[in-house]
Motif scaffolding. Structure first.
Motif: not given
Length: 103
Positions: A38-48
């Motif tokens: 629900s935080t949305g922290v883990i995302s493709a943009s973070l990984i990139a």
């Protein structure tokens, strides 16, 4: 804020062929997984951002039935090539460990 290494069941990496690496983040508690999700922290943009690649180069999958995320991205150097520092891709998960999760 807790770090991912303190709350996830596992963070790991491995080769996805000689030119890509796969990252896995897994939980063993549904409620905790959903709170992190629900935080949305883990995302493709973070990984990139963490791995210095374009977001469009990250194949990102959220898989709630397994309480997990998977990301596949290109390796900077092919597995086993001159300059490769991790032939198996097994140590590439380290940047994930210090992700802060605002719970």
């Amino acid at each position: 804020m807790p770090k991912l290494k303190d709350i996830a069941k596992a963070c790991k990496s491995k080769n996805a062929g000689p030119f890509a690496v796969t990252l896995d983040i897994m939980f063993d508690d549904v409620a905790l997984f959903e709170r992190v999700r629900s935080t949305g922290v883990i995302s493709a943009s973070l990984i990139a951002k963490l791995y210095g690649v374009q977001e469009s180069d990250v194949l990102f999958t959220e898989y709630p039935p397994a309480m997990a995320w998977k990301a596949t991205l290109p390796r900077p150097v092919a597995s086993g090539a001159v300059g490769d520092v991790d032939v198996y891709g097994a140590q590439q998960h380290a940047p994930l460990l210090d992700i802060e999760i605002p719970l």
